[in-house]
Design a protein around this motif. Sequence first.
Motif, PDB file in Angstrom:
ATOM      1  N   LEU A 122       0.828  -1.204   0.000  1.00 55.90           N
ATOM      2  CA  LEU A 122       0.000   0.000   0.000  1.00 55.90           C
ATOM      3  C   LEU A 122       0.867   1.261   0.000  1.00 55.90           C
ATOM      4  N   SER A 133      -7.698   4.008  -6.910  1.00 54.76           N
ATOM      5  CA  SER A 133      -7.559   3.582  -5.528  1.00 54.76           C
ATOM      6  C   SER A 133      -6.227   2.864  -5.311  1.00 54.76           C
ATOM      7  N   TYR A 181     -11.628  -2.699   1.271  1.00 56.85           N
ATOM      8  CA  TYR A 181     -12.568  -1.772   0.659  1.00 56.85           C
ATOM      9  C   TYR A 181     -14.019  -2.141   0.918  1.00 56.85           C
ATOM     10  N   VAL A 280      -5.775   3.079   4.299  1.00 58.49           N
ATOM     11  CA  VAL A 280      -6.571   3.402   3.112  1.00 58.49           C
ATOM     12  C   VAL A 280      -7.580   4.495   3.426  1.00 58.49           C
ATOM     13  N   GLU A 284      -7.869   8.002   1.472  1.00 57.77           N
ATOM     14  CA  GLU A 284      -8.881   7.985   0.416  1.00 57.77           C
ATOM     15  C   GLU A 284     -10.268   8.437   0.844  1.00 57.77           C
TER      16      GLU A 284
END
Length: 309
Positions: A122, A133, A181, A280, A284
């Motif tokens: 990541l 993403s 996600y 994440v 994001e």
Amino acid sequence: MSEALAVRTDAAELAPPLHPNPSPRELGALAVSCLQLEVETYPKPGLVSHIDNGSHGDMDAALLHRSARALEPFFVSLAEAGAAGAGMDRLRAIGVAAEAVMLKATSGVNTHRGAIFGLGLLCAAAGAAREESLGLTVRRRYGRAIAEGPVPLRSHGAEARRNFGASGARGEAAAGFPTVYQTGAPALIDGLKRSGGDFEAARVQAIFALIARVTDTNLLHRGAAAGLVFAQSEARGFLQSGGVGAADWRDEAARIHAAFVARRLSPGGSADLLAFSLFVHALEHGDPAFEAEPISCRPHDFSRLESLL
């Protein structure tokens, strides 16, 4: 000041200033902060926290914090490698070096091997110019190499693949971290809403959501199929009862934690995914803080970092 308290304040001091295009240094600091926030989460079934050692006789919160701090330069290097367009061979080489330093820092205890792999990917994805993403970047750039790469013969994940057909961390990463996600990051938001903005509660909601869904190879290693079924059933029951929105959620989560410890169950794969979800989400989620000038945390203040996560 106790060592446990000292390492807890370090997490706030390491919190990076964040903006839409964080530098490799900032990404490395964020990765470490996410690992430390995972430790600073309780009740968390069977896992080490700042409260107790869970199902682990060989590690505690201080050890996990020390391990996380030792890894920061390697997360920075992985972000730099991603920015340079490096392939999977280069990322693996950095990961091998990171694992050696981790084992030296922990006197041989495997604290963060899974996190080096997942957070490392990541960080590499975040270091690259992002028009998609992080998960999609990992899948597009590295997915095939992950799936076709060397398989360690003696890892818990390898045993679970042989014995139970579980895809484990490799499958999750190669697919672009779908569990992060679809489950982890959404559960953080759900937990914040249910708890009225309690950041630790949000992390608890996320870890239970992950345990309920993930075929966790650590659970399979410790408890075989029966252990996995028990863990997922308990987690689903907690969520179905309202999760962290229930009035007695802390007591119920602590009861489940004790039940995991009694069975020596530890969902280490889900713990890694919680850290990945924090990373994440921080990059994001589109929090207005990332659209403003760089910001920093006050010393000894977790709330500012948590507000970003």
